[in-house]
Design an enzyme around this catalytic site. Structure first.
Site, PDB file in Angstrom:
ATOM      1  N   GLU A 147      36.197  41.002  47.705  1.00  0.00           N
ATOM      2  CA  GLU A 147      35.606  41.399  48.990  1.00  0.00           C
ATOM      3  C   GLU A 147      36.348  40.751  50.161  1.00  0.00           C
ATOM      4  OE1 GLU A 147      33.558  43.763  48.980  1.00  0.00           O
ATOM      5  OE2 GLU A 147      33.127  43.721  46.851  1.00  0.00           O
ATOM      6  N   ALA A 192      40.013  38.312  50.080  1.00  0.00           N
ATOM      7  CA  ALA A 192      40.403  36.948  49.721  1.00  0.00           C
ATOM      8  C   ALA A 192      40.238  36.050  50.942  1.00  0.00           C
ATOM      9  CB  ALA A 192      41.848  36.924  49.226  1.00  0.00           C
ATOM     10  N   GLY A 232      47.482  43.765  47.056  1.00  0.00           N
ATOM     11  CA  GLY A 232      46.428  42.779  47.174  1.00  0.00           C
ATOM     12  C   GLY A 232      45.383  43.211  48.191  1.00  0.00           C
TER      13      GLY A 232
END
Length: 563
Positions: free
Chosen positions: A536, A538, A288
């Site tokens: 850009e 979270a 992530g």
């Protein structure tokens, strides 16, 4: 106009007083929370994780407070009365939120909330809320937004930036917007009918110094120009135009931060010309937003590196001719972010939703577009690298750049977040204008929707949020150009992206059933806006790892981690 300004003087004075008290309470709350997280003179990662809920509230409080302060501070006796009304509307809504967030921060550390309670009961706050947040004030501001056709939050620009804004707004309206619906509804790739005119207008070279064929000054950055152009293009379409600049911005910043002279001379002129287009391969399926944990492996071989592993959410990877790949080039995983490098992987440009590239030496790169509810046109891809060869010359920084990929990537993140803020503002502007037009045309119970009190209140709050976000984005652009503003860029991204969700949601709601129809542009604004708080950085990662930590470090007067 003089009478209107006189009527607003008392609320503006109350707003300044309330915000000053809030700033004092907020700074004290940050101090308390920061001390709670101290261990051996440094912020403890363990303790920071223990107060994530309070830290998240603190980050949002910081964003809302800075936006309100900036909106009020920008007002002068010569300001348009509508600007003042909207600044006050936003401030009232922000203070309501801030008081609750301060309560949450204090509750986490067991501090006495008496000072927050005292502000809730303060006469100036009560008066401000009645004067600027009551039904009469909201309706008046809403009527102002309707009269202005949603064109609110204008900011004075110098001639060069004003000309650029005007040119790109015309391009967005005349060229981008007419193609946007088909691209979205049919899930098309951004066509050359948009890309080529944007190449000719220099869109892809906005961050590239003039000496390398771009339009940025050689001796400084021009973040404001990036914000102006991105916002204008995003009003036409977020996915088909407004987001095209981000990828060359990030790669450009990485090359300027760490590229060799030869790499800059080779890549920057080509990127400025939009040949090739580029994509950024950072995110991995199991990582992530945690860039330091990425595991795609780069193995040294004769003359270069073999890439093995997976990336995901690589936007525009199909159309791109070069991928900026963050890879782990040091096999010692304990090095964390210090084992990462940036490699530039060439590939053919394709318009399809999936592709496979086979190299002569046997390496392969496969990509598959991820179906999404919005943000269509550029497409985000799952990528799989299998012994994909990248020559030594394509390692950013060469031998000296090995292990510095994390820092080179971060060099582009501030600009990327500013751009995302501008994208959010562009989408909000489009949604607000659509909502105003529809509310004037739509007849409900024998009258235009725009004549109803609740419609006017909604439009007032939408306009106030757009105006505050625009003001903050343009102000922070100046801070960034001064070599600072990493946290402020994150603050404005947090606020603008969430605001885009709220504004587009209300715009869709005002359209009623037609807002839910794909044939109505506002439905596209709504689903497109939803992605902004995710990419850009979270918002959770941004709030906790950048904003909250930076606020605490500032409060304690300690150097940022890694400094």
């Amino acid at each position: 106009m003089r009478d209107m300004n006189n009527a607003l003087q008392r609320p503006l004075a109350d707003a300044s007083s309330v915000l000053a008290r809030l700033r004092s309470l907020f700074d004290a709350g940050v101090q308390v929370l920061a001390r709670h997280c101290l261990e051996n003179g440094r912020l403890s990662a363990r303790r920071l994780d223990e107060v994530q809920v309070a830290s998240f509230e603190m980050a949002w409080a910081g964003a809302e407070l800075l936006a309100a302060e900036t909106a009020i501070a920008a007002l002068t006796p010569a300001s348009d009365p509508l600007d003042a009304q909207l600044a006050l509307v936003f401030t009232v809504d922000a203070v309501v939120s801030l008081l609750d967030r301060l309560d949450a921060m204090l509750a986490e550390t067991g501090e006495d909330p008496a000072a927050v309670d005292a502000l809730r009961a303060a006469p100036e706050w009560r008066a401000l809320r009645r004067a600027a947040g009551g039904a009469e004030a909201l309706q008046a501001a809403g009527r102002g937004v309707i009269e202005a056709q949603g064109l609110v939050g204008d900011i004075a620009l110098d001639e060069a930036h004003a000309l650029a804004q005007d040119a790109f707004r015309r391009f967005a309206a005349e060229v981008v917007a007419p193609q946007a619906e088909a691209i979205h509804r049919h899930d098309l790739t951004v066509p050359e009918s948009l890309l080529q005119p944007m190449r000719e207008m220099g869109v892809f070279g906005l961050a590239i110094p003039e000496r390398f064929g771009g339009s940025a000054p050689d001796d400084r950055e021009d973040t404001l120009l990036m914000v102006v152009v991105t916002e204008a293009l995003s009003e036409g379409s977020l996915a088909a135009a407004g987001s095209l600049i981000t990828r060359p911005e990030i790669l450009t910043r990485a090359l300027i931060a760490g590229g060799t002279d030869g790499q800059k001379a080779h890549w920057l002129p080509r990127l400025a010309a939009g040949e090739p287009l580029c994509a950024i391969a950072m995110t991995e399926p199991d990582c992530g937003s945690d860039l330091a944990a990425c595991q795609l492996k780069g193995t040294r071989v004769d003359g270069g590196w073999l890439l093995n592993g997976a990336k995901t959410w690589c936007t525009f990877a199909g159309k791109a001719g070069v991928l900026m790949v963050v890879a782990r080039t040091d096999p010692d995983r304990s090095l964390g972010h210090k084992g990462l490098s940036v490699l530039l992987a060439d590939k053919p440009s394709v318009d399809t939703h999936q592709f496979e590239v086979k190299q002569d030496g046997g390496g392969t790169l496969t990509g598959r577009a991820i179906p999404t509810i919005g943000y269509r046109g550029m497409h985000s891809f799952d990528l799989s690298f299998q012994d994909y060869f990248v020559p030594d010359a394509h390692v950013v920084g060469g031998e000296a750049g090995l292990g510095k990929g994390f820092y080179y990537t971060l060099a582009g993140m501030v600009g990327g977040r500013m751009q995302t803020s501008a994208r959010a503002c562009g989408v909000m502007r489009a949604a607000l204008r659509a909502a105003v037009r529809y509310s004037q045309d739509r007849q409900v119970f024998g009258a235009p929707l725009a004549d109803f009190a609740l419609t006017q209140a909604k439009l007032a709050r939408m306009g106030a949020r757009l105006a505050a976000c625009r003001r903050l984005a343009y102000t922070v652009a100046g801070i960034v150009d001064g070599g600072h503003g990493r946290m402020e860029a994150s603050l404005v991204k947090l606020l603008a992206c969430r605001s885009a969700e709220l504004v587009t949601r209300e715009a869709l709601q005002l359209h009623g059933g037609m807002g839910y129809a794909e044939e109505t542009p506002v439905s596209r604004y709504f689903v497109d806006a939803r992605v902004l708080s995710i990419f850009e950085g979270a918002e959770e990662t941004l709030a906790l790892k950048v904003v909250a930590r930076s606020l605490m470090e500032r409060a304690l007067g300690i150097a940022p981690a890694g400094a």
